[in-house]
Design a protein around this motif. Structure first.
Motif, PDB file in Angstrom:
ATOM      1  N   CYS A   1      61.196  -3.938  10.933  1.00 25.91           N
ATOM      2  CA  CYS A   1      60.488  -4.404  12.123  1.00 25.91           C
ATOM      3  C   CYS A   1      58.980  -4.343  11.892  1.00 25.91           C
ATOM      4  N   VAL A   2      58.293  -5.333  12.397  1.00 27.57           N
ATOM      5  CA  VAL A   2      56.842  -5.414  12.242  1.00 27.57           C
ATOM      6  C   VAL A   2      56.138  -4.172  12.818  1.00 27.57           C
ATOM      7  N   PHE A   3      56.778  -3.550  13.802  1.00 30.79           N
ATOM      8  CA  PHE A   3      56.148  -2.380  14.431  1.00 30.79           C
ATOM      9  C   PHE A   3      56.386  -1.094  13.649  1.00 30.79           C
ATOM     10  N   ASP A   4      57.339  -1.134  12.700  1.00 32.07           N
ATOM     11  CA  ASP A   4      57.593   0.050  11.882  1.00 32.07           C
ATOM     12  C   ASP A   4      56.838  -0.012  10.565  1.00 32.07           C
ATOM     13  N   GLN A   5      56.492  -1.237  10.180  1.00 36.67           N
ATOM     14  CA  GLN A   5      55.909  -1.445   8.863  1.00 36.67           C
ATOM     15  C   GLN A   5      54.556  -0.740   8.733  1.00 36.67           C
ATOM     16  N   MET A   6      54.368  -0.056   7.604  1.00 32.30           N
ATOM     17  CA  MET A   6      53.107   0.653   7.387  1.00 32.30           C
ATOM     18  C   MET A   6      52.169  -0.145   6.490  1.00 32.30           C
ATOM     19  N   LEU A   7      52.745  -0.908   5.573  1.00 28.44           N
ATOM     20  CA  LEU A   7      51.923  -1.699   4.654  1.00 28.44           C
ATOM     21  C   LEU A   7      52.350  -3.155   4.665  1.00 28.44           C
ATOM     22  N   PRO A   8      51.674  -4.072   5.263  1.00 25.88           N
ATOM     23  CA  PRO A   8      50.476  -3.851   6.064  1.00 25.88           C
ATOM     24  C   PRO A   8      50.852  -3.370   7.462  1.00 25.88           C
ATOM     25  N   MET A   9      49.973  -2.630   8.079  1.00 26.10           N
ATOM     26  CA  MET A   9      50.231  -2.129   9.419  1.00 26.10           C
ATOM     27  C   MET A   9      49.716  -3.164  10.423  1.00 26.10           C
ATOM     28  N   TRP A  10      50.620  -4.027  10.857  1.00 31.20           N
ATOM     29  CA  TRP A  10      50.215  -5.128  11.730  1.00 31.20           C
ATOM     30  C   TRP A  10      49.740  -4.620  13.090  1.00 31.20           C
ATOM     31  N   VAL A  11      50.461  -3.648  13.590  1.00 32.12           N
ATOM     32  CA  VAL A  11      50.083  -3.069  14.886  1.00 32.12           C
ATOM     33  C   VAL A  11      49.942  -1.574  14.683  1.00 32.12           C
TER      34      VAL A  11
END
Lengths: 54, 319
Positions: free
Chosen positions: B227-237
């Motif tokens: 999920c985009v909200f869990d991703q750290m690299l890159p940290m979208w949010v």
């Protein structure tokens, strides 16, 4: 769709703009940017989603 | 024979005949007005299944958990949940031959908090019945009647599909389908307000967000592996919980499911801070209808996602 959603959550109409400009449309690019900067200047600084507001 | 009895028999038959290895349905919860998802893998277990006006969960969400599992899964769905099943099939998230859909026409679901506030604590449920304008709830501590207008979940008051739009087995009688002109009344009302008022309204809502991600976790069309909200690299949010990041989170979440959101209203229901998330999703539904003449995603099989397809007649406001 995104523009409508942003305006729905309280962004000023015109704060977010999107244009499709081809690489050969130099004149359209200039007028778009001119219009855009004018619009943004008249709206003033953005107040929403700023890092300094916690 | 009542719906619960039929449901149990059908589930038993499916498990006995080895047509499915698991039945996902609703079971009585620890409180009278709540149900809990139950996962039944043996014919003896079917007595745990129940049905009534307290089955708000969208169980179609669990289908994605079993998409790579061996064996078939049966799932109990209401009309709105059936839209999720169609959407998951259209998104190639689940395969049709591995899923048995048990559809139950649904007269609406009660808001459990409102019911729990009225019913004597500790009472146990005997029977529920739909009386058209109200539900009667019989308990060992007396009988109650809850009228739909005041006690039903908001989303059920403008229900589009009381009957499951996809089902292999349908249990219970089909219900009349109504059309509601005021389906987007709340959205239209908010749209009319000034920019400042809209901003103030949403700031008030978003500032309460805990970023618990319950809305994402419960969403049947949130199927991304990472999920985009869990991703750290890159940290979208950013993970910071402040108004700015929360606004970013909510706009992104709503837009990520745009065109796929089936309007089941689960995000809104599970929000511990009562943020009216459905008002965001419904705004998108309204615009999809206005701009692309798109029906509610999942309401028919095979409708392409309005934002996932190009047609020469699409509005081109950005040209």
């Amino acid at each position: 769709m995104l523009k409508r959603l942003l305006e729905y959550v309280g962004f000023e109409p015109g704060r977010f703009q999107a244009r499709w400009i081809s690489g050969s449309e130099g004149a359209k690019f200039t007028t778009t940017i001119k219009d855009m900067t004018e619009k943004i200047k008249s709206l003033g600084p953005n107040k929403k989603m700023r890092d300094d507001i916690v | 024979m009542d719906v619960i009895q039929q449901l149990r028999e059908q589930a038993k038959k499916l498990l006995e005949e080895k047509k499915v290895d698991l039945v996902i349905g609703f079971g009585q919860g620890t409180e009278l007005a709540r149900t809990t998802p139950v996962f039944i893998d043996s014919p003896e277990g079917v007595s745990a299944l129940t049905w009534g006006p307290f089955c708000a969960n969208n169980l179609a969400k669990y289908l994605t958990d079993y998409k790579n599992a061996e064996g078939n899964v049966a799932v109990v769905v209401k009309g709105c949940d059936a839209r999720s099943v169609i959407r998951l099939l259209d998104d190639n998230q689940i395969s049709r031959d591995k899923v048995v859909v048990i559809g139950v026409p649904c007269p609406g679901q009660l808001e459990w908090q409102k019911v729990a506030a009225e019913v004597k604590p500790g009472a146990s449920l005997k029977e529920t019945a739909d009386n058209g304008e109200s539900f009667s709830v019989k308990t060992d501590a007396g009988d109650y009647s809850f009228n739909k207008k005041d006690y039903m979940l908001h989303r059920c008051l403008v229900c589009e599909n009381p009957n499951p739009v996809i089902a292999d087995i349908t249990i219970g009688k089909e219900l009349p389908v109504k059309t509601y002109e005021e389906r987007f009344a709340e959205v239209s009302e908010l749209e009319q307000k000034s920019t400042e008022d809209k901003s103030a309204y949403w700031d008030k809502q978003f500032s309460r967000c805990l970023r618990c991600y319950a809305c994402r976790n419960v969403c049947s069309v949130c199927t991304c592996q990472i999920c985009v909200f869990d991703q750290m690299l890159p940290m979208w949010v950013s993970k910071r919980t402040n108004l700015s990041e929360n606004t970013m989170f909510h706009i992104t979440r709503a837009f990520h499911v745009a065109g796929r959101c089936v309007d089941c209203g689960e995000c809104d229901r599970v929000c511990p801070m009562d943020i009216p998330l459905r008002k965001l999703n419904q705004k998108i539904h309204k615009d999809l209808g206005d701009l692309f003449d798109s029906p509610t995603p999942g309401s028919k099989p095979g409708i392409p996602s309005a934002l996932g397809e190009f047609s020469p007649g699409d509005p081109e406001e950005f040209m």
